[in-house]
Design a protein around this motif. Structure first.
Motif, PDB file in Angstrom:
ATOM      1  N   LYS A  47       0.822  -1.135   0.051  1.00  0.00           N
ATOM      2  CA  LYS A  47       0.058  -0.081  -0.081  1.00  0.00           C
ATOM      3  C   LYS A  47       0.876   1.363   0.008  1.00  0.00           C
ATOM      4  O   LYS A  47       0.608   2.100  -0.542  1.00  0.00           O
ATOM      5  CB  LYS A  47      -1.065   0.106   1.259  1.00  0.00           C
ATOM      6  CG  LYS A  47      -2.170  -1.187   1.041  1.00  0.00           C
ATOM      7  CD  LYS A  47      -2.905  -0.846   2.123  1.00  0.00           C
ATOM      8  CE  LYS A  47      -4.166  -1.904   2.270  1.00  0.00           C
ATOM      9  NZ  LYS A  47      -5.166  -1.989   3.327  1.00  0.00           N
ATOM     10  N   ARG A  48       2.025   1.383   0.793  1.00  0.00           N
ATOM     11  CA  ARG A  48       2.867   2.447   0.701  1.00  0.00           C
ATOM     12  C   ARG A  48       3.552   2.604  -0.496  1.00  0.00           C
ATOM     13  O   ARG A  48       3.744   3.692  -0.912  1.00  0.00           O
ATOM     14  CB  ARG A  48       3.957   2.170   1.835  1.00  0.00           C
ATOM     15  CG  ARG A  48       3.252   2.542   3.334  1.00  0.00           C
ATOM     16  CD  ARG A  48       4.373   2.217   4.320  1.00  0.00           C
ATOM     17  NE  ARG A  48       3.928   2.589   5.835  1.00  0.00           N
ATOM     18  CZ  ARG A  48       4.758   2.481   6.730  1.00  0.00           C
ATOM     19  NH1 ARG A  48       5.963   2.345   6.750  1.00  0.00           N
ATOM     20  NH2 ARG A  48       4.099   2.619   8.043  1.00  0.00           N
ATOM     21  N   TYR A  49       3.748   1.603  -0.983  1.00  0.00           N
ATOM     22  CA  TYR A  49       4.539   1.407  -2.373  1.00  0.00           C
ATOM     23  C   TYR A  49       3.777   2.094  -3.590  1.00  0.00           C
ATOM     24  O   TYR A  49       4.048   2.881  -4.283  1.00  0.00           O
ATOM     25  CB  TYR A  49       4.923   0.070  -2.831  1.00  0.00           C
ATOM     26  CG  TYR A  49       5.935  -0.037  -3.985  1.00  0.00           C
ATOM     27  CD1 TYR A  49       7.375   0.164  -3.860  1.00  0.00           C
ATOM     28  CD2 TYR A  49       5.199  -0.456  -5.231  1.00  0.00           C
ATOM     29  CE1 TYR A  49       8.130   0.144  -4.864  1.00  0.00           C
ATOM     30  CE2 TYR A  49       5.961  -0.768  -6.337  1.00  0.00           C
ATOM     31  CZ  TYR A  49       7.445  -0.201  -6.259  1.00  0.00           C
ATOM     32  OH  TYR A  49       8.440  -0.280  -7.378  1.00  0.00           O
ATOM     33  N   GLN A  50       2.377   1.701  -3.481  1.00  0.00           N
ATOM     34  CA  GLN A  50       1.452   2.654  -4.438  1.00  0.00           C
ATOM     35  C   GLN A  50       1.500   3.895  -4.344  1.00  0.00           C
ATOM     36  O   GLN A  50       1.218   4.699  -5.021  1.00  0.00           O
ATOM     37  CB  GLN A  50       0.121   1.879  -4.278  1.00  0.00           C
ATOM     38  CG  GLN A  50      -0.009   0.387  -5.134  1.00  0.00           C
ATOM     39  CD  GLN A  50      -1.388  -0.172  -4.567  1.00  0.00           C
ATOM     40  OE1 GLN A  50      -2.327   0.594  -4.163  1.00  0.00           O
ATOM     41  NE2 GLN A  50      -1.582  -1.483  -5.308  1.00  0.00           N
ATOM     42  N   ILE A  51       1.479   4.383  -2.973  1.00  0.00           N
ATOM     43  CA  ILE A  51       1.457   5.602  -2.823  1.00  0.00           C
ATOM     44  C   ILE A  51       2.828   6.310  -3.058  1.00  0.00           C
ATOM     45  O   ILE A  51       2.784   7.537  -3.605  1.00  0.00           O
ATOM     46  CB  ILE A  51       1.100   6.030  -1.020  1.00  0.00           C
ATOM     47  CG1 ILE A  51      -0.152   5.426  -0.539  1.00  0.00           C
ATOM     48  CG2 ILE A  51       1.422   7.435  -0.805  1.00  0.00           C
ATOM     49  CD1 ILE A  51      -0.190   5.543   0.971  1.00  0.00           C
ATOM     50  N   TYR A  52       3.999   5.721  -2.881  1.00  0.00           N
ATOM     51  CA  TYR A  52       5.029   6.293  -3.475  1.00  0.00           C
ATOM     52  C   TYR A  52       5.100   6.377  -4.987  1.00  0.00           C
ATOM     53  O   TYR A  52       5.753   7.420  -5.472  1.00  0.00           O
ATOM     54  CB  TYR A  52       6.309   5.342  -2.856  1.00  0.00           C
ATOM     55  CG  TYR A  52       6.548   5.112  -1.786  1.00  0.00           C
ATOM     56  CD1 TYR A  52       6.144   6.236  -0.673  1.00  0.00           C
ATOM     57  CD2 TYR A  52       7.162   3.945  -0.970  1.00  0.00           C
ATOM     58  CE1 TYR A  52       6.504   5.882   0.672  1.00  0.00           C
ATOM     59  CE2 TYR A  52       7.293   3.816   0.331  1.00  0.00           C
ATOM     60  CZ  TYR A  52       6.853   5.036   1.311  1.00  0.00           C
ATOM     61  OH  TYR A  52       7.235   4.549   2.622  1.00  0.00           O
ATOM     62  N   GLN A  53       4.621   5.348  -5.840  1.00  0.00           N
ATOM     63  CA  GLN A  53       4.420   5.501  -6.827  1.00  0.00           C
ATOM     64  C   GLN A  53       3.693   6.894  -7.592  1.00  0.00           C
ATOM     65  O   GLN A  53       4.318   7.456  -8.568  1.00  0.00           O
ATOM     66  CB  GLN A  53       3.833   4.182  -7.579  1.00  0.00           C
ATOM     67  CG  GLN A  53       4.906   3.254  -7.572  1.00  0.00           C
ATOM     68  CD  GLN A  53       4.180   1.968  -8.113  1.00  0.00           C
ATOM     69  OE1 GLN A  53       2.922   1.619  -7.729  1.00  0.00           O
ATOM     70  NE2 GLN A  53       4.722   1.104  -8.877  1.00  0.00           N
ATOM     71  N   LYS A  54       2.390   6.931  -6.971  1.00  0.00           N
ATOM     72  CA  LYS A  54       1.735   8.189  -7.179  1.00  0.00           C
ATOM     73  C   LYS A  54       2.570   9.453  -6.869  1.00  0.00           C
ATOM     74  O   LYS A  54       2.290  10.448  -7.825  1.00  0.00           O
ATOM     75  CB  LYS A  54       0.372   8.131  -6.274  1.00  0.00           C
ATOM     76  CG  LYS A  54      -0.443   6.985  -6.897  1.00  0.00           C
ATOM     77  CD  LYS A  54      -1.923   6.771  -5.967  1.00  0.00           C
ATOM     78  CE  LYS A  54      -2.815   5.825  -6.366  1.00  0.00           C
ATOM     79  NZ  LYS A  54      -3.978   5.828  -5.538  1.00  0.00           N
ATOM     80  N   ILE A  55       3.308   9.270  -5.793  1.00  0.00           N
ATOM     81  CA  ILE A  55       3.918  10.615  -5.463  1.00  0.00           C
ATOM     82  C   ILE A  55       4.879  10.858  -6.433  1.00  0.00           C
ATOM     83  O   ILE A  55       5.370  12.206  -6.965  1.00  0.00           O
ATOM     84  CB  ILE A  55       4.503  10.629  -4.049  1.00  0.00           C
ATOM     85  CG1 ILE A  55       3.627  10.503  -3.122  1.00  0.00           C
ATOM     86  CG2 ILE A  55       5.597  11.729  -3.817  1.00  0.00           C
ATOM     87  CD1 ILE A  55       3.924  10.290  -1.483  1.00  0.00           C
TER      88      ILE A  55
END
Length: 204
Positions: A8-16
């Protein structure tokens, strides 16, 4: 061994990363337009130096930090800032700031890949492209390939640093290669765009 990253954090990182990438591209276009149209740096290469001459300390520290960050987050067009370093601080101080900041940024980037592995790289690089670069890792001549890319002013240096982080190359060898090769690529790239831009402007 690379560390596991929460999905989940990884997906957030990708969006950022995507958002920052778009913003960085827009800001780079605006900056280049300002340098060419506003300051007319090709007509007067000293215009930028004159602009910041009263803020040399603050300007140097800010530039240094920007250069380190643009290597660690390799979605910010670093070529633009590298050229600006020579225009703003003149040759020797511009070379020093570029050399130290880009070398430090490369070392941090290399360490981050050693720590987090492929997931970190995939934040910035498409998997198909990464696989293409990874194929070179098994080659006996990979070290030479890496050195040639570090010497080249047009090579994707940050991507190569990240890919090399997946290899068994030691920190000592990596640092030695970076310290020897970086000055050559920095000067070649910067002066190509500074004087090449002046030549093109006269031509057209």
């Amino acid at each position: 061994m690379s560390k596991e990253i929460n999905p989940k954090r990884y997906q957030i990182y990708q969006k950022i990363v995507k958002i920052v990438g778009v913003l960085a591209l827009v800001l780079s276009v605006v900056l280049v337009a300002y340098l060419i149209r506003g300051l007319k740096v090709f007509e007067n290469p000293d215009a930028l130096a004159e602009l910041i001459k009263d803020h040399m300390i603050f300007g140097s520290i800010s530039f240094f930090l920007i250069q380190v960050i643009q290597v660690i987050v390799p979605i910010i067009p670093g070529g633009v800032t590298t050229v600006i370093g020579f225009m703003a601080f003149e040759f020797w101080w511009g070379l020093f700031l570029n050399y130290v900041s880009l070398s430090l940024g490369s070392l941090i980037l290399f360490w981050l890949v050693k720590e987090y592995g492929r997931p970190f790289i995939l934040l910035f690089v498409d998997e198909k492209h990464l696989i293409k670069y990874e194929k070179h890792l098994s080659s006996k001549t990979y070290e030479r390939f890496f050195i040639l890319n570090m010497l080249s002013p047009m090579a994707p240096a940050d991507v190569m640093v990240m890919v090399t982080g997946l290899s068994s190359m030691s920190y000592r060898k990596f640092i030695r290669i970076i310290l020897i090769c970086k000055p050559i690529s920095i000067v070649t790239y910067s002066y190509f765009w500074i004087y090449g831009g002046q030549w093109l402007e006269k031509l057209f």
